[in-house]
Design an enzyme around this catalytic site. Structure first.
Site, short mmCIF file in Angstrom:
data_model
loop_
_atom_site.label_atom_id
_atom_site.label_comp_id
_atom_site.label_asym_id
_atom_site.label_seq_id
_atom_site.Cartn_x
_atom_site.Cartn_y
_atom_site.Cartn_z
CB SER A 565 -0.98 0.06 1.43
OG SER A 565 -2.27 0.79 0.97
CG ASP A 651 -6.63 -1.96 -3.57
OD1 ASP A 651 -7.52 -1.53 -3.01
OD2 ASP A 651 -5.83 -2.30 -3.09
CG HIS A 686 -6.34 -2.24 -0.24
ND1 HIS A 686 -5.69 -1.61 -0.34
CD2 HIS A 686 -5.75 -1.87 1.69
CE1 HIS A 686 -4.43 -1.01 -0.60
NE2 HIS A 686 -4.60 -0.85 1.02
#
Length: 725
Positions: A565, A651, A686
């Site tokens: 991320s 995501d 995600h």
């Protein structure tokens, strides 16, 4: 045999102009998610990745089995009491998802007995068990399954839960009658995570996200009424603010928190107010970052504030309710925990008799406990902190029911599997309720976790956590993996990880870099790694890598890096800064096209990012600074190492298009011959695919990619003997 050839993305030049600067983006067309051509390209990327990594399949399977063989697959949590029930989750061997359950509690008048959780054993049926939600049954026939929130009415009759079947974090809320097992007709689509019932059980509160996935509404649904009649309790129109809610510990108020990373505002609703009046405590115009928890002390309604008003690392104050009607300068706040440059106050919770404070000291998360009696006065008792015997550990508040005579703590370290303790408020005793079992003969003494310090170019000392096998020689020959995050004041705290043993047992030195931008060293540590200081995050990681290379623990030519991320942005940045220092890089759901994303406030969550990175739309200095480090726009004609970008099609936090574009540009520009691959989960979010076995497979894939690159596929001899045993 022919060498697999990567798919070549076509070029469609797209111009983006801001502050007099024009950037030509050849791969922006990959953003068209519904385009068959885009889907075909992503499918080709997966095919290429499968071909390039085919020789790692056996290693992936071995790592998956190692994770599985060390995990007690049929297991259950320590029951936690809420009103008249003990709630717990359990897992069963061969099943992907948790099963959420409860069993009735006793009320004999003996507090110690009534609050001692029932003795439950994995695989042994629990007397009187009632299954609330079986994730395996709910997930059957669905490509993805994730629970968003769970809430039970105060009387224990109704359950509200929400589920996501796409990975896009838009959930459907349903209500179940636990007395009959039947679903009520109430069904609400497109809700976010937060769920709570009103104390009378007639209404359920939930949050709604806008088109950019920003939670902006708190709504109330009255059971048995049409969804169209749901009431908006509060709506936040500032696109840079995040909205959430919770119930006060004593269940008298709804607390609505509106915040950025730099300031916040709390609004409260009294449940006994039929008009649903929502009032402000401290307005955001005061630019104070705070959290509020109401409580009653000596019959007087007050608020416990965790705040940064004149306190960079935050402090704890007690404020009477009527004070908020005055101008801030005229309000009287009583100090509960004073500001300390070396202690970060993270938050507080309350029970009927005590205040529980989460603090960070010497990088370590810990809990302090104060009685309510005398709070905020000269008679206040000193805080008590449960003591543990490791240097690097994490202790968190796990559960504290308002009327409970105990509080539940979770404890873990790099070497100690998660433990659950009950802290007895009246005596200060710590009672161990459970330590997560690790199968396969795991012994903590076979490993070492140490604190080391690297020095940044500007002289800043960077804490490192170095985890390794105890029998490794410090002869400069070992492979190493360096991991970090470094954003949003998120700390990479010590925690046990079964999967990590598969790296350690192959001789990998695992290093966690606690770089600036995280929260390990207090608020200033975070401030020094955000906005116009963001480059410190990236250079800290490179400087820490230099420490690893020179430490004697690692072979400088056998170092890999991994992050996800915002940590994926870090991976992209260090790949550009120092590609020669890494044999391989794994970037998980990487935020590698940061400038493009933040320049478009209509993209998911982009406007919320301005407090972290700055606003490049309005500020040319922020635009210039971000353009200097955003990975996609700084790819150079150099030899890049092996790189794997791992992402998910659905995501909503970091769109798949960012790593897809990054990989295409890397391949075009790199002068090296190492493979650069994109692995995309077409049914995930995600966090990747859903289900614990799929998560293990994902981790095995990442680790196999790294181990193959580092030439560390085989277990060390001692580990191999133990594994065989």
């Amino acid at each position: 045999m022919t060498t697999p050839q990567p798919p070549v993305a076509k070029k469609v030049p797209t111009e983006r102009t801001h502050h007099g600067d024009t950037f030509v983006d050849n791969y922006e067309w990959l953003r068209e998610k519904e385009s068959p051509e885009v889907v075909a390209h992503l499918t080709a990327e997966n095919d290429y990745t499968a071909a390039v990594t085919a020789d790692q399949e056996e290693l992936r399977n071995r790592i998956f089995e190692e994770i599985r063989n060390r995990t007690e697959e049929t297991d259950l949590s320590v029951p936690a009491r809420k009103k008249g029930w003990w709630y717990y989750t359990r897992t069963e061997e061969g099943k992907q998802y948790a099963i959420h359950c409860r069993t009735a509690a006793r009320d004999t008048g003996d507090l110690a007995a009534d609050w001692t959780p029932p003795s439950v054993l994995p695989g042994v049926p629990v007397e009187g068990e009632q299954i609330l939600i079986d994730g395996n049954a709910e997930a059957e026939g669905k490509p993805f399954f994730s629970l968003g929130g769970l809430a039970v009415t105060e009387d224990g009759h109704l359950l509200a839960y929400s589920e996501d079947n796409a990975g896009d974090e838009r959930f459907t809320l349903r209500i179940k009658d636990l007395r009959t097992g039947d679903l009520l007709p109430d069904s609400i689509p497109n809700v976010f995570y937060s769920l709570a019932f009103s104390p009378d059980g007639n209404r359920v509160f939930y949050t709604v996200v806008d088109d950019s996935w920003r939670p902006y509404q708190v709504k109330a649904h009255t059971l048995g009424t049409p969804v169209e009649d749901d009431v908006v309790i509060y709506q936040e129109d500032d696109i840079a603010m995040w909205t959430g809610f919770d119930l006060s510990a004593d269940r008298r108020q709804l607390l609505i928190g509106i915040s950025s990373s730099e300031y916040s505002e709390y609004r409260v609703l009294d449940f006994d107010d039929p008009a649903d009046t929502v009032r402000v405590l401290i307005p955001r115009s005061e630019r104070i970052l705070y959290e509020a928890e109401p409580l009653t002390v000596d019959g007087r309604r007050q608020y416990l504030l965790t705040h940064n008003h004149g306190a960079l690392n935050s402090m704890l104050s007690l404020v009477a309710e009527e004070e908020f009607a005055k101008p801030l300068a005229d309000q009287h706040w009583q100090t509960v925990i004073a500001h300390d440059d070396t202690v970060r106050v993270n938050g507080a919770a309350v029970t009927r008799t005590h205040v529980l404070v989460s603090v960070r000291k010497d990088t370590t998360e810990r809990v302090q406990i104060l009685p309510l009696e005398g709070l905020g006065t000269p008679a206040q008792a000193p805080a008590v902190e449960p003591a543990f015997d490791e240097e690097l550990y994490t202790a968190n508040l796990a559960n504290a029911e308002f009327d409970s005579p105990i509080i539940r703590l979770s404890y873990t370290s790099f070497l100690t599997p998660p433990r659950v303790y009950d802290y007895v408020l009246s005596t200060g005793d710590l009672e161990l309720r459970k330590q997560t079992p690790v199968k396969g003969g795991y012994r903590s003494e076979d490993y070492v976790a140490e604190r080391e310090w690297a020095t940044a170019a500007d002289g800043t000392r960077i804490p490192l956590s170095v985890i390794r096998r105890a029998d490794l020689r410090r002869d400069g020959s070992n492979p190493a993996l360096v991991y970090a995050y470094g954003s949003y004041e998120v700390s990479m705290d010590p925690g046990f990880n079964v999967a990590r043993l598969s790296l350690l047992d192959r001789g990998v030195v695992y290093v966690v870099d606690h770089i600036r931008g995280g929260g390990e060293m207090g608020r200033a540590w975070y401030d020094d790694g955000k906005k116009l200081n963001k480059k410190n995050t990236f250079t800290d990681f490179v400087d820490a890598t230099d420490w690893v290379a020179a430490s004697g623990w690692a072979d400088p030519d056998r170092i890999a890096a991994m992050g996800g991320s915002a940590g994926g942005l870090l991976m992209g940045a260090i790949a550009n800064l120092a590609p020669e220092k890494y044999r391989a890089i794994v970037a998980q759901v990487p935020f590698v096209d940061a400038l493009t994303s933040i320049l478009d406030p209509d993209l998911p969550l982009s406007a919320l990012e301005w407090e972290e990175w700055g606003n490049p739309i309005t500020d040319p200095e922020v635009y210039r600074y971000m353009k200097e480090y955003t990975p996609y726009e700084n790819i150079r004609a150099v030899d890049y190492p092996k790189i794997a970008a791992v992402t998910s099609f659905n995501d909503t936090r970091v769109l798949y298009v960012e790593p897809a574009k990054w990989v295409a540009q890397l391949r075009e520009t790199s002068t090296g011959s190492e493979p650069i691959v994109l692995k995309i989960e077409m049914d995930g979010g995600h966090g990747g695919a859903s289900g614990r076995y799929e998560a293990w497979k994902d981790r095995a894939w990442d680790y196999a990619f790294i181990l193959a690159a580092l030439g560390a596929r085989d277990l060390l001899p001692a580990a191999a003997r133990e594994d065989a045993a």
